[in-house]
Design a protein around this motif. Structure first.
Motif, short mmCIF file in Angstrom:
data_model
loop_
_atom_site.label_atom_id
_atom_site.label_comp_id
_atom_site.label_asym_id
_atom_site.label_seq_id
_atom_site.Cartn_x
_atom_site.Cartn_y
_atom_site.Cartn_z
N TYR A 179 0.83 -1.19 0.00
CA TYR A 179 0.00 0.00 0.00
C TYR A 179 0.87 1.26 0.00
O TYR A 179 1.90 1.34 0.69
CB TYR A 179 -0.94 0.00 1.21
N THR A 180 0.42 2.25 -0.76
CA THR A 180 1.17 3.50 -0.92
C THR A 180 0.23 4.67 -0.76
O THR A 180 -0.97 4.51 -0.52
CB THR A 180 1.82 3.54 -2.31
N THR A 181 0.78 5.86 -0.94
CA THR A 181 -0.07 7.05 -0.91
C THR A 181 -1.08 7.01 -2.05
O THR A 181 -2.18 7.56 -1.93
CB THR A 181 0.79 8.32 -1.03
N THR A 182 -0.75 6.36 -3.14
CA THR A 182 -1.71 6.21 -4.24
C THR A 182 -2.91 5.38 -3.78
O THR A 182 -4.07 5.69 -4.10
CB THR A 182 -1.04 5.53 -5.45
N THR A 183 -2.63 4.33 -3.00
CA THR A 183 -3.71 3.51 -2.45
C THR A 183 -4.63 4.35 -1.59
O THR A 183 -5.86 4.27 -1.68
CB THR A 183 -3.14 2.35 -1.61
N ASP A 184 -4.05 5.20 -0.76
CA ASP A 184 -4.84 6.05 0.12
C ASP A 184 -5.73 6.99 -0.69
O ASP A 184 -6.88 7.24 -0.34
CB ASP A 184 -3.93 6.86 1.05
N LYS A 185 -5.17 7.52 -1.78
CA LYS A 185 -5.96 8.43 -2.62
C LYS A 185 -7.13 7.70 -3.28
O LYS A 185 -8.24 8.22 -3.36
CB LYS A 185 -5.07 9.07 -3.67
N VAL A 186 -6.86 6.47 -3.76
CA VAL A 186 -7.94 5.67 -4.38
C VAL A 186 -9.03 5.38 -3.36
O VAL A 186 -10.23 5.50 -3.64
CB VAL A 186 -7.36 4.36 -4.95
N LEU A 187 -8.65 4.98 -2.15
CA LEU A 187 -9.64 4.70 -1.09
C LEU A 187 -10.42 5.95 -0.73
O LEU A 187 -11.63 5.89 -0.46
CB LEU A 187 -8.94 4.13 0.14
N ALA A 188 -9.77 7.09 -0.71
CA ALA A 188 -10.45 8.36 -0.41
C ALA A 188 -11.49 8.64 -1.47
O ALA A 188 -12.62 9.07 -1.17
CB ALA A 188 -9.43 9.50 -0.31
N VAL A 189 -11.15 8.40 -2.73
CA VAL A 189 -12.14 8.59 -3.81
C VAL A 189 -13.31 7.61 -3.66
O VAL A 189 -14.47 8.00 -3.82
CB VAL A 189 -11.44 8.41 -5.19
N MET A 190 -12.98 6.37 -3.33
CA MET A 190 -14.04 5.38 -3.16
C MET A 190 -14.98 5.76 -2.00
O MET A 190 -16.21 5.62 -2.12
CB MET A 190 -13.42 3.98 -2.88
N GLN A 191 -14.43 6.22 -0.91
CA GLN A 191 -15.27 6.66 0.21
C GLN A 191 -16.13 7.84 -0.18
O GLN A 191 -17.30 7.94 0.22
CB GLN A 191 -14.39 7.02 1.40
N TRP A 192 -15.56 8.77 -0.97
CA TRP A 192 -16.32 9.94 -1.39
C TRP A 192 -17.50 9.52 -2.27
O TRP A 192 -18.61 10.02 -2.13
CB TRP A 192 -15.39 10.89 -2.15
N ILE A 193 -17.25 8.56 -3.16
CA ILE A 193 -18.32 8.07 -4.04
C ILE A 193 -19.39 7.36 -3.22
O ILE A 193 -20.59 7.48 -3.46
CB ILE A 193 -17.74 7.10 -5.09
N ALA A 194 -18.94 6.59 -2.19
CA ALA A 194 -19.89 5.80 -1.41
C ALA A 194 -20.78 6.65 -0.52
O ALA A 194 -21.88 6.24 -0.14
CB ALA A 194 -19.12 4.79 -0.56
N ARG A 195 -20.30 7.84 -0.14
CA ARG A 195 -21.08 8.67 0.77
C ARG A 195 -22.27 9.31 0.08
O ARG A 195 -22.26 9.58 -1.11
CB ARG A 195 -20.19 9.78 1.36
#
Length: 479
Positions: free
Chosen positions: A463-479
């Motif tokens: 896992y990298t900072t790129t992973t964190d950014k992808v997860l942040a986008v996924m959470q934003w979409i899910a909200r």
């Protein structure tokens, strides 16, 4: 091996061997196509029609007497209609269902739900409508592509032997087998590891069946009984209500799980209803020796009805016989139709399902009394409000939960091909008939198909900072 089990048979091993044979056949051909399923349904229809008179006679003999007309109406007309309806709609029922895919996260993917056969379904059949309640479930079972073992009642021995004899002429024995019960087969049958088990019968026996099935985690559909009330509202024509109620209450001599078990009548309408009921009963059954009037199934049930009436009478109920014959006939088990007035909750008749031509009547002043009374007990299998007032009708339907409802008539919801039939709470669980039966006996299997682009690669470790950014986008979409 459409064998009839005898007391000397090792029941469980014999039943297990039969189940193993059906399961092997299922695994060899687990997904019958529409043509094959339709052929199975047509075979059921041909079997019933080719042997109609023999089946009618066997049912009559098992009862002691039941009119040909009642058997044709309740057992043949309804079931043949179910088969015809299933054949007409089967291909539509079998189509995979498209489901939404989150294209943002999973571009190019496809979601489908595919109805697939479960395998081998066990069916435990009661005696009161032995053809209907064995063949009607088979409509959904075969439409869904399954195989079946059907355990008949020990009170339906003649019909069972007939079906066991003729069914192999229409369907192979690795598709359908009928089991005769000598009174001891039931517990062994419910212990078998079926892929689904359908039981129709009493609530007390249903609890035992469910407990046995639980050992194998076998899913169950329970079609039970209970005390189904009818309510005549002050606005409804009393003569129409009486005519419809007495037809259904005396059909099959009241031996129907969905029949009216007790009746609410406005205080001022009791005596007029009694007069109407007596006139209707004597017109329809002027002589209880008539072939039109059904016998009680056996001596035990016949005596139980007299004990129930005697208990009510001893506790203050008023007995009103509806025909001139007040004694009945123990030899033919013809029980006289009657009303019970001034009933109370300490009477057996108000505590247990009656299953006979006995109708208790309770009076009421406003509908709140009715709603509160019914809701104090277990949820009934059916509810029968008689009213022309939409607000009154909707109040009963919304505030009293039951398995089903017929408004301004009785039982007719059970015979609708496109309506689910089933109970709720102590009156049962699960549904069948029509599309609902097809779904009940199918595994609705979700299938996800991956598209060309695999977004999951973005979440692959390390896992990298790129992973964190992808997860942040996924959470934003899910909200």
């Amino acid at each position: 091996m459409n064998a009839l089990l005898t007391p000397s048979t090792d029941r469980f091993e014999c039943l297990s061997a039969q189940l193993d044979g059906l399961r092997r056949a299922h695994l060899a051909a687990p997904m019958p196509n529409a043509k094959e399923r339709i052929e199975s349904l047509k075979a059921l229809s041909r079997m019933m029609q080719d042997h109609q008179q023999a089946i009618v006679q066997a049912i009559c003999d098992d009862f002691g007497n039941r009119s040909n007309q009642e058997t044709l109406f309740c057992e043949f007309v309804v079931v043949l209609g179910d088969i015809k309806d299933a054949i007409k709609h089967l291909k539509g029922w079998m189509k995979p269902q498209r489901r939404k895919v989150d294209l943002t996260l999973y571009p190019g993917a496809v979601n489908r739900v595919i109805p697939q056969p479960l395998g081998v379904v066990g069916v435990i059949v009661p005696w009161n409508f032995p053809l209907n309640l064995s063949i009607a479930p088979l409509v959904g079972i075969f439409a869904a592509g399954n195989r079946a073992m059907v355990k008949m009642s020990d009170r339906s021995r003649r019909l069972t032997r007939l079906l066991a004899e003729i069914s192999p002429q229409y369907l192979p024995e690795d598709k359908l087998v009928f089991i005769e019960d000598d009174g001891e087969v039931g517990p062994h049958f419910s212990r078998l590891p079926f892929d689904h088990l359908l039981f129709t019968g009493s609530t007390a026996t249903g609890r035992k069946v469910m407990a046995s099935a639980a050992d194998n985690l076998t899913p169950v559909t329970l079609e039970l009984g209970g005390k189904s009330p009818a309510i005549i509202a002050p606005d409804f024509d009393l003569s129409i209500a009486a005519s419809r109620l007495m037809f259904w209450k005396l059909l099959n001599a009241g031996q129907i799980c969905t029949t009216v078990d007790y009746l609410f009548v406005p205080e001022s309408s009791v005596e007029p209803f009694v007069a109407l009921a007596r006139r209707l009963a004597t017109q329809r059954y002027p002589d209880l020796t008539s072939a039109d009037y059904t016998s009680i199934i056996d001596e035990v049930a016949y005596q139980r009805l007299w004990d129930t009436v005697d208990d009510a009478k001893a506790k203050g109920a008023r007995v009103v016989f509806l025909t001139d014959d007040e004694r009945g006939d123990a030899a033919t088990r013809k029980f006289p139709p009657l009303l019970l007035l001034d009933v109370s909750d300490d009477m057996v008749v108000m505590q247990r399902e009656i299953f006979g031509p006995v109708l208790p009547i309770k009076t009421y002043r406003d509908r709140e009394e009715v709603i509160e009374y019914v809701n104090r007990g277990p949820r009934p299998l059916a509810l029968y409000p008689f009213t022309r007032d939409a607000e009154t009708r909707d109040a009963y339907i919304s505030r009293i939960l039951s398995g089903g409802v017929s408004v301004n008539h009785c039982l007719l919801h059970v015979g609708q091909h496109d309506m689910p039939f089933g109970g709720v709470g102590a009156s049962g669980m699960g549904h069948y008939h029509g599309r609902d039966g097809f779904m009940n006996f199918s595994k609705l299997r979700p299938v996800y198909r991956q598209g060309v682009i695999d977004t999951m690669k973005l979440l692959t470790p390390p896992y990298t900072t790129t992973t964190d950014k992808v997860l942040a986008v996924m959470q934003w979409i899910a909200r």
